[in-house]
Scaffold this active site. Structure first.
Site, PDB file in Angstrom:
ATOM      1  N   HIS A 107       0.788  -1.233   0.200  1.00  0.00           N
ATOM      2  CA  HIS A 107       0.124   0.073   0.196  1.00  0.00           C
ATOM      3  C   HIS A 107       0.960   1.387  -0.058  1.00  0.00           C
ATOM      4  CE1 HIS A 107      -3.489  -2.528   0.061  1.00  0.00           C
ATOM      5  NE2 HIS A 107      -3.653  -2.426   1.439  1.00  0.00           N
ATOM      6  N   HIS A 181      -9.714   2.290   0.978  1.00  0.00           N
ATOM      7  CA  HIS A 181      -9.628   1.073   2.000  1.00  0.00           C
ATOM      8  C   HIS A 181     -10.548   1.358   3.059  1.00  0.00           C
ATOM      9  CE1 HIS A 181      -7.869  -2.236   3.758  1.00  0.00           C
ATOM     10  NE2 HIS A 181      -6.952  -2.206   2.855  1.00  0.00           N
ATOM     11  N   GLU A 311     -11.807  -3.025  -2.606  1.00  0.00           N
ATOM     12  CA  GLU A 311     -10.523  -2.220  -2.856  1.00  0.00           C
ATOM     13  C   GLU A 311     -10.469  -2.254  -4.519  1.00  0.00           C
ATOM     14  OE1 GLU A 311      -7.168  -3.015  -0.509  1.00  0.00           O
ATOM     15  OE2 GLU A 311      -8.591  -3.991   0.795  1.00  0.00           O
TER      16      GLU A 311
HETATM   17  C1  G6D Z   1      -5.284  -4.995   2.024  1.00  0.00           C
HETATM   18  O1  G6D Z   1      -5.205  -7.127   0.701  1.00  0.00           O
HETATM   19  C2  G6D Z   1      -4.614  -6.328   1.597  1.00  0.00           C
HETATM   20  C3  G6D Z   1      -4.509  -7.055   3.032  1.00  0.00           C
HETATM   21  O2  G6D Z   1      -3.720  -8.277   2.836  1.00  0.00           O
HETATM   22  C4  G6D Z   1      -3.816  -6.086   4.068  1.00  0.00           C
HETATM   23  O3  G6D Z   1      -3.676  -6.716   5.452  1.00  0.00           O
HETATM   24  C5  G6D Z   1      -4.706  -5.072   4.253  1.00  0.00           C
HETATM   25  O4  G6D Z   1      -4.833  -4.286   3.114  1.00  0.00           O
HETATM   26  C6  G6D Z   1      -4.314  -4.068   5.326  1.00  0.00           C
HETATM   27  O5  G6D Z   1      -6.865  -5.377   2.139  1.00  0.00           O
END
Ligand code: G6D
Length: 339
Positions: A107, A181, A311
């Site tokens: 991320h 998210h 997402e």
């Molecule tokens: C996202 O797909 C990822 C997960 O693996 C992660 O732990 C999360 O963000 C914080 O959904």
């Protein structure tokens, strides 16, 4: 429909900067967004019983967001998902990105867009909608990415629902794969989402490999990940399917069709969330790692599977490269209704 916008102070960052909260309301739906990370901090919507419940996971102070490792409500960038080894190649040049999950980049790195203080550009009623515009300037070399990237985020709430639109431009070629998210729990009670029902417009998904870095796509037909027909989440979260066991539930990339990306419903309250986006992939994450984090709204304990995230993003084996003169556009619209 009555529409309103209000701005208030939410709290200060360690460097003394003020995080502002902007509340957008349209009818009975109310959304609060922070200038920290462009975070959706709260979303209140009615249920069958008419009263409004909090249906998105969040925290009531800045410390909660700086402590959390789950990105609740945040705009994610420059690149959503995992990049193996944190290495990306652009035009034959390899760039080492911030490695914030073992050797991988998750991320956008340790100081991704979720940790940035976005600039409040405008908060207003526009064409019958409550609108918030934020911007963020990611400098060249930020988290190891090449080029300077400018992102404009526009939240818009009206009778049709809540839309987040992202538009990015860069002065040099750079990988970009933005997403958003928020976690959803339509019960309003913070209990695990096993009692929710999910339908996805996806005929294929990416089984996860080592380190949750995905390999190629596979059909969902015949697997527990076939959500083309609505399924109760509890059945998958408790499944012995090796992919469900390895991920601790759902943490997978689904290949989108041309229809509504996701429909999440909570039969007990009658609340329903509809997700639409033109993005080619949809990561569905059932909040496997939520337990042990900071307290949620009103001090609520957030446990494992306490919320589910959708997402929309690029396909994992087709990381977009944004070039000067082009714009990377991304959008996600959420519809809120009650049966
Ligand atoms: C996202 O797909 C990822 C997960 O693996 C992660 O732990 C999360 O963000 C914080 O959904």
């Amino acid at each position: 429909m009555p529409v309103n916008v209000s701005v208030s102070d939410f709290g200060t960052l360690p460097d003394g900067s003020m995080v502002q909260a902007v509340t957008l309301s349209a009818g009975a739906v109310r959304a609060t967004i922070l200038t920290l990370g462009g975070i959706l901090q709260s979303l209140q919507m009615p249920g069958r019983d008419g009263c409004c419940a909090e249906v998105t996971l969040g925290h009531d102070d800045v410390a909660g967001y700086l402590t959390s490792r789950s990105y609740p409500g945040a705009i994610i960038g420059r690149t959503a998902g995992r990049i193996a080894g944190g290495r990306v190649s652009v035009d034959g040049v390899t760039h080492q990105l911030s490695q914030n999950e073992g050797d991988n980049t998750l991320h956008g790195g340790a100081q991704g867009f979720d940790r940035a203080l976005w600039r409040l550009v405008a908060a207003m009623v526009e064409d019958g909608a409550a609108v918030l515009r934020l911007s963020h300037q990611s400098t060249a070399g930020d988290q190891g990415y090449p080029g300077a990237l400018t992102v404009v985020a526009t939240y818009r709430l009206d009778a049709a629902g809540l839309t987040l639109a992202l538009a990015a431009t860069s002065d040099a070629p750079t990988p970009v794969n933005l997403t958003w998210h928020p976690y959803w729990n339509l019960s309003g009670a913070g209990t695990p989402v096993g009692d929710h029902v999910l339908q996805l417009d996806a005929s294929a998904y990416y089984p996860s490999g080592a380190g949750q870095v995905t390999a190629g796509a596979a059909p969902v037909a015949g697997t527990v990940f076939d959500f083309r027909v609505p399924q109760q989440l509890g059945d998958i979260l408790a499944s012995a399917d090796p992919q469900a066991v390895a991920a601790g539930g759902i943490d997978h990339v689904f290949v989108r069709g041309s229809g509504t990306a996701a429909v999440l419903s909570h039969p007990a309250s009658g609340r329903r969330l509809t997700v639409t986006s033109p993005a080619p992939a949809l990561v569905v994450y059932s909040g496997v790692g939520l337990a042990g984090g900071p307290p949620g709204h009103g001090g609520q304990v957030i446990g494992r599977h306490g919320g589910i995230a959708f997402e929309p993003q690029a396909l994992p084996d087709a990381l977009p490269v944004l070039r000067p003169g082009a714009t990377f556009d991304w959008q996600m619209t959420l519809g809120f209704d009650t049966d």
